[in-house]
Design an enzyme around this catalytic site. Structure first.
Site, PDB file in Angstrom:
ATOM      1  CD  GLN A  84      32.689  48.227  44.027  1.00 60.33           C
ATOM      2  OE1 GLN A  84      32.710  47.804  42.879  1.00 60.33           O
ATOM      3  NE2 GLN A  84      33.770  48.688  44.616  1.00 60.33           N
ATOM      4  CG  ASP A  87      36.444  41.914  42.697  1.00 58.38           C
ATOM      5  OD1 ASP A  87      37.016  42.608  41.834  1.00 58.38           O
ATOM      6  OD2 ASP A  87      35.549  42.345  43.447  1.00 58.38           O
ATOM      7  CE  LYS A 127      34.996  47.834  39.808  1.00 55.91           C
ATOM      8  NZ  LYS A 127      34.785  47.284  41.161  1.00 55.91           N
TER       9      LYS A 127
END
Ligand code: NDP
Length: 303
Positions: free
Chosen positions: A104, A127, A60
């Protein structure tokens, strides 16, 4: 459609190609933001040392940098407390140079994932896991879209696959793939307008339903679960699954396979995404889209 007696060979839907097209568009949006003095910033919080998470987080960061965005990785030790993590999220919520961020997953067992997600400011929720963003998506007024299902939808749109009026069967009902995928495909508009059925581990006679799918989207995490007899001739098949299986012929002793028996299904489907090389590259791509969108929204608010 295949002529009787002739074997159908499916067209490949490759996330790499689709994502390159989207990255081209993103580069232009990022350049436009920069010309107005805004460098889109994405932060990723990594708690602990899960090896797969380390790889995702590194990828990422690298993608952010290659697009000319600001990338911040915050590494916190395994023994981080809930209060420490929430405090870090609070800092990111207030930091104007960070437009989007994510924590994460999975988190170490002692941390409360739900509370963590709920504490992320919805306008920075890269997200798209915050309940208010999930709700907005459901009512057709999204701020962001969840990355993996949004990636699948882009693969369909950009491969010219008609979705309106088609029967989409989604196999799997997780909060990150199956449920949002189904919600997105039943919305009004481009790349949607589908009739959607969701099947899962408690579904009776699953194969009878998957055989009705014009578009079959599979996300269950079971290697090669979908066999050719479960797929209608000419269907479009998108395989989200990523499963590592033993393969002594490979130098590292293993390889990745999807949830679909690719070799058999490719002779029956009209189009299919392989694993690897299918949905995989789309998830990070759509995360980058969310980060750029967050920066555009913040900039519009500032004006
Ligand atoms: P989860 O484990 O969270 O959910 C799996 C879903 O599949 C559940 O709804 C479960 O049903 C259903 N399921 C499991 N076994 C069966 C079965 N035998 N028959 C029917 N349904 C079944 O997985 P995720 O949604 O997070 O991920 C699914 C797959 O996609 C994994 O392989 C994952 O690695 C991959 N993935 C890939 C991504 C990418 O970027 N390419 C991103 C995210 C995921 P129930 O709810 O009844 O238990």
């Amino acid at each position: 459609m295949a002529i009787k007696g002739e074997k159908m060979v499916a067209r490949l839907i490759l996330g790499k190609e689709v994502s390159e097209e989207i990255y081209g568009e993103l580069r232009q949006r990022i350049a436009a933001l920069k010309s107005r003095g805004v460098v889109p910033g994405l932060a990723v919080v990594l708690v602990g040392s899960d090896p797969a998470s380390q790889v995702y987080v590194r990828k990422k960061g690298e993608m952010c940098e290659s697009l000319g965005m600001r990338s911040v990785t915050i590494r916190m030790p395994e023994e981080t407390t809930q209060a420490e993590l929430l405090s870090k999220i609070g800092e990111l919520n207030r930091d104007p140079s960070i437009h989007g961020f994510l924590v994460q997953l999975p988190l170490p067992k002692h941390l409360d994932e739900k509370e963590v997600i709920n504490s992320i400011a919805p306008e920075k929720d890269a997200d798209c896991f915050h309940p208010s963003n999930v709700g907005r998506m459901l009512i057709g007024e999204p701020l962001f879209l969840p990355a993996t299902p949004a990636g699948v939808q882009q693969m369909l749109i950009r491969s010219g696959i008609e979705t309106a009026g088609k029967h989409v069967v989604v196999v799997g009902r997780s909060n990150i793939v199956g449920k949002p995928m189904a919600a997105m495909m039943m919305q009004k508009g481009s790349g949607a307008d589908s009739t959607v059925t969701v099947v899962h581990s408690r579904t009776k006679d699953l194969a009878a339903i998957t055989r009705q799918a014009d578009i079959l989207i599979v996300a269950i995490g079971k290697p090669r679960f979908i066999t050719a007899d479960m797929v209608k001739e000419g269907a479009v098949v998108i395989d989200v699954g990523t499963n590592r299986i033993d393969d002594p012929s490979r130098p590292n002793g293993s390889r990745l396979v999807g949830d679909v028996d690719f070799e058999a299904v490719k002779d029956k489907a009209s189009a299919i995404s392989p694993v690897p090389g299918g949905v995989g590259p789309m998830t990070i791509c759509m995360l980058m889209c969310n980060a750029v969108r967050a920066a555009e929204m913040a900039e519009a608010d500032r004006r």
